[in-house]
Motif scaffolding. Structure first.
Motif, PDB file in Angstrom:
ATOM      1  N   ILE A 248       0.830  -1.209   0.000  1.00  0.00           N
ATOM      2  CA  ILE A 248       0.000   0.000   0.000  1.00  0.00           C
ATOM      3  C   ILE A 248       0.864   1.258   0.000  1.00  0.00           C
ATOM      4  O   ILE A 248       1.822   1.354   0.770  1.00  0.00           O
ATOM      5  CB  ILE A 248      -0.923   0.006   1.243  1.00  0.00           C
ATOM      6  CG1 ILE A 248      -1.835  -1.210   1.171  1.00  0.00           C
ATOM      7  CG2 ILE A 248      -1.738   1.288   1.325  1.00  0.00           C
ATOM      8  CD1 ILE A 248      -2.662  -1.427   2.394  1.00  0.00           C
ATOM      9  N   GLU A 249       0.505   2.187  -0.868  1.00  0.00           N
ATOM     10  CA  GLU A 249       1.251   3.451  -0.844  1.00  0.00           C
ATOM     11  C   GLU A 249       0.309   4.623  -1.070  1.00  0.00           C
ATOM     12  O   GLU A 249      -0.753   4.474  -1.681  1.00  0.00           O
ATOM     13  CB  GLU A 249       2.378   3.431  -1.875  1.00  0.00           C
ATOM     14  CG  GLU A 249       1.951   3.085  -3.263  1.00  0.00           C
ATOM     15  CD  GLU A 249       3.138   3.108  -4.220  1.00  0.00           C
ATOM     16  OE1 GLU A 249       4.248   3.397  -3.776  1.00  0.00           O
ATOM     17  OE2 GLU A 249       2.915   2.853  -5.406  1.00  0.00           O
ATOM     18  N   PRO A 250       0.712   5.809  -0.559  1.00  0.00           N
ATOM     19  CA  PRO A 250      -0.151   6.971  -0.747  1.00  0.00           C
ATOM     20  C   PRO A 250      -0.104   7.421  -2.208  1.00  0.00           C
ATOM     21  O   PRO A 250       0.954   7.395  -2.827  1.00  0.00           O
ATOM     22  CB  PRO A 250       0.476   8.023   0.172  1.00  0.00           C
ATOM     23  CG  PRO A 250       1.895   7.607   0.351  1.00  0.00           C
ATOM     24  CD  PRO A 250       1.938   6.124   0.208  1.00  0.00           C
ATOM     25  N   LYS A 251      -1.271   7.809  -2.720  1.00  0.00           N
ATOM     26  CA  LYS A 251      -1.322   8.223  -4.129  1.00  0.00           C
ATOM     27  C   LYS A 251      -2.070   9.542  -4.253  1.00  0.00           C
ATOM     28  O   LYS A 251      -2.823   9.914  -3.343  1.00  0.00           O
ATOM     29  CB  LYS A 251      -2.064   7.149  -4.934  1.00  0.00           C
ATOM     30  CG  LYS A 251      -1.368   5.820  -4.895  1.00  0.00           C
ATOM     31  CD  LYS A 251      -1.721   4.992  -6.105  1.00  0.00           C
ATOM     32  CE  LYS A 251      -0.905   3.720  -6.126  1.00  0.00           C
ATOM     33  NZ  LYS A 251      -1.719   2.531  -6.213  1.00  0.00           N
ATOM     34  N   ASN A 252      -1.894  10.193  -5.374  1.00  0.00           N
ATOM     35  CA  ASN A 252      -2.636  11.415  -5.663  1.00  0.00           C
ATOM     36  C   ASN A 252      -4.088  11.019  -5.986  1.00  0.00           C
ATOM     37  O   ASN A 252      -4.339  10.343  -6.991  1.00  0.00           O
ATOM     38  CB  ASN A 252      -1.975  12.105  -6.860  1.00  0.00           C
ATOM     39  CG  ASN A 252      -2.709  13.362  -7.271  1.00  0.00           C
ATOM     40  OD1 ASN A 252      -3.919  13.485  -7.082  1.00  0.00           O
ATOM     41  ND2 ASN A 252      -1.971  14.298  -7.845  1.00  0.00           N
ATOM     42  N   PRO A 253      -5.060  11.423  -5.160  1.00  0.00           N
ATOM     43  CA  PRO A 253      -6.441  10.970  -5.370  1.00  0.00           C
ATOM     44  C   PRO A 253      -7.061  11.480  -6.667  1.00  0.00           C
ATOM     45  O   PRO A 253      -8.028  10.904  -7.150  1.00  0.00           O
ATOM     46  CB  PRO A 253      -7.199  11.557  -4.170  1.00  0.00           C
ATOM     47  CG  PRO A 253      -6.182  12.036  -3.218  1.00  0.00           C
ATOM     48  CD  PRO A 253      -4.918  12.277  -3.967  1.00  0.00           C
TER      49      PRO A 253
END
Ligand code: NAD
Length: 490
Positions: free
Chosen positions: A321-326
């Motif tokens: 899991i990684e943070p992404k640009n929504p």
């Protein structure tokens, strides 16, 4: 329906008015609202002057308070139902605003708007919970010839203060029951992302509710002390950090308080739990909206005989899991943190733990305000020294601890100064009940990560996590008091 509440500025950025007791006005200056996604200025919001704040309070108090009490319950309900219909039509606008303004992944933004609509619709039966008591006097000599009715009474004027993480829903869960129970209300939205509450206020204005019965106070948090102290405000409902909640009580003096504060939710995994299922749920509890939830899982307490297996599976799932640009990825689970300061804070908390001997299970990764999930393995001895344990951390960071049995897990969980929720994973009903009974928290979720939905079940904290309960019906109790009327027959 939103065209009249903003104008486009010279540089193409919309400049929003704010709403005081029936009027949309510009403040004395603007505050830039930057998107957490990329730092761009997406709007400007009016900041009220002291005179405008006084006008908002006095009109809401003097006119709005009377008007809402004289507006019958069935009309209040039909106004809320009309508001729900308007929100359905403006659904996409609300979702987009939450993505841009709060940096929400799309699924989280959609969930928040749906929950708000549902909450408006549930007023149909919520109002039915607004009932009092009849007490016959014939149980004592002294009261034999009397009887009493105990009525629910509104406080009059309520101040509702909401946080940045569910800017729309939490504002709604305060404003709706306040008005439903006949109070006038001043809403102070979070300064970071006030756009959805501004749109929500427009919807309420058009719903037919008395226009003077609510105002929107777009002012910085530091400006609030005089308002909190104001004697015309008899009750405050606040959701936010424990520090600010405590400051509000000290400043406000004698008033009624409903406080939903920080948490340090533990997940206890017993040796008979379904490991894969518990890992899957705990991962959601850590990363949803990047852990910027009061009910996020921050402590994971696992019995020693399944510990290795659990840890391996947790690391395997979290490393995917990684943070992404929504805006670029509609299926993102994690987006950015609300701002750069919040990411700096999480990094500080991480470093503090490492210095004190915590072992990171995943590589620390951060790009600006985008922070990857963090799990730190710690032992019982260093735990009480960690800022990650003692402070109200608001990000995707959890501490993993091996425990010898359920009693040790309960002891560690209860050693936190917070007491919002807890989760217990086990296939044994009896053990689940035992653990649930002993935990000092407001809600225990068995085989589920803490999540409160629209508040159909009541929730709120013990200890430093707050005072009072929120939820359909329960919020009405917080926002009203009682009046006893005694009839004498003599
Ligand atoms: P915060 O405490 O910084 O701010 C909350 C609100 O209080 C904002 O509107 C802010 O402008 C206002 N405020 C700030 N200083 C004030 C003052 N001196 N007087 C009056 N109002 C003031 O919290 P936040 O960063 O917006 O939100 C995150 C926090 O909220 C976390 O600590 C989280 O645990 C908590 N939270 C709790 C729940 C719950 O149900 N228990 C739910 C969501 C968030």
């Amino acid at each position: 329906i939103f065209d009249e509440i903003y104008e486009i500025g010279e540089d193409g950025v919309p400049e929003f008015k704010t709403y005081i007791a029936g009027k949309w006005i510009y403040g004395e200056k603007f505050k830039d609202i930057k998107s957490p996604i990329n730092g761009e200025v997406i709007a400007r919001v009016s900041i009220l002057s002291r005179e405008q704040i006084e006008e908002a309070i006095s009109t809401t108090y003097e006119i709005g308070r009377e008007k809402i009490r004289d507006y019958p319950g069935e009309k209040r309900i039909s106004s809320f139902l009309k508001a729900a219909e308007m929100m359905k039509e403006a659904f996409d606008d609300f979702v987009r605003i939450l993505i841009l303004d709060a940096g929400k992944p799309k699924s989280n933004a959609m969930g928040e708007v749906k929950a708000t609509i549902e909450r408006l619709e549930k007023t149909t039966f919520e109002f039915g919970r607004l009932i009092g008591d009849y007490i016959p006097g014939d149980w004592s000599e002294e009261t034999l010839e009397s009887e009493a009715i105990v009525k629910r009474e509104p406080y009059g004027l309520i101040l509702a203060i909401s946080p940045f993480n569910y800017p729309l829903f939490i504002s709604a869960t305060k404003v709706i029951p306040a008005l439903l129970s006949g109070n006038a209300v001043l809403l102070k939205p979070a300064s970071a992302d006030p756009l959805a509450p501004i749109l929500f206020t427009r919807v309420l204005e058009l719903s037919g509710l008395p226009k003077e019965s609510f105002s929107l106070l777009t002012v910085p948090g530091g400006f609030m002390d005089d308002i909190v102290r104001d004697k015309r405000i008899r009750a405050i409902t606040f959701t936010g950090s424990t520090e600010v909640g405590e400051h509000i009580i000290r400043t406000g003096g004698i008033k009624a308080y409903h406080l939903e504060l920080g948490g340090k939710d533990p997940a206890i995994v017993l040796n008979d739990a379904n490991i894969e299922e518990s890992v899957e749920k705990i991962v959601k509890g850590i990363v949803t909206y990047s852990g910027q939830r009061c009910d996020a899982i921050r402590l994971i307490l696992v019995e020693e005989d399944i510990y290795e297996q659990f840890r391996e599976s947790l690391v395997a799932q979290l490393s995917k899991i990684e943070p992404k640009n929504p805006l670029e990825d509609e299926n993102a689970i994690m987006g950015p943190l609300i701002d750069e300061d919040s990411a700096n804070y999480i990094e500080e908390i991480y470093k503090d733990a490492i210095e004190k001997g915590a072992r990171p299970l995943l590589e620390f990764r951060r790009r600006g305000n985008y922070v990857w999930p963090i799990v730190l393995e710690v032992n019982n001895e260093i735990l009480p020294t960690l800022r990650a344990f003692n402070e109200d951390v608001f990000g995707p960071l959890a501490l993993l601890i091996k425990v010898k049995d359920e009693d040790e897990a309960i002891e560690i969980a209860n050693s936190s100064r917070f007491g919002l929720d807890a989760a217990v994973f086990t296939t044994c009903e009896k053990r689940a009940r035992k653990v649930a009974r002993k935990l000092e928290v407001g809600s225990v979720f068995i085989n589920e990560y803490p999540r409160h939905g629209i508040g159909y079940y009541p929730f709120g904290g013990m200890k430093d996590s707050g005072i009072g309960r929120e939820g359909i019906g329960y919020s009405l109790e917080m926002l009203t008091t009682t009046k006893t009327i005694v009839h004498n027959f003599r």
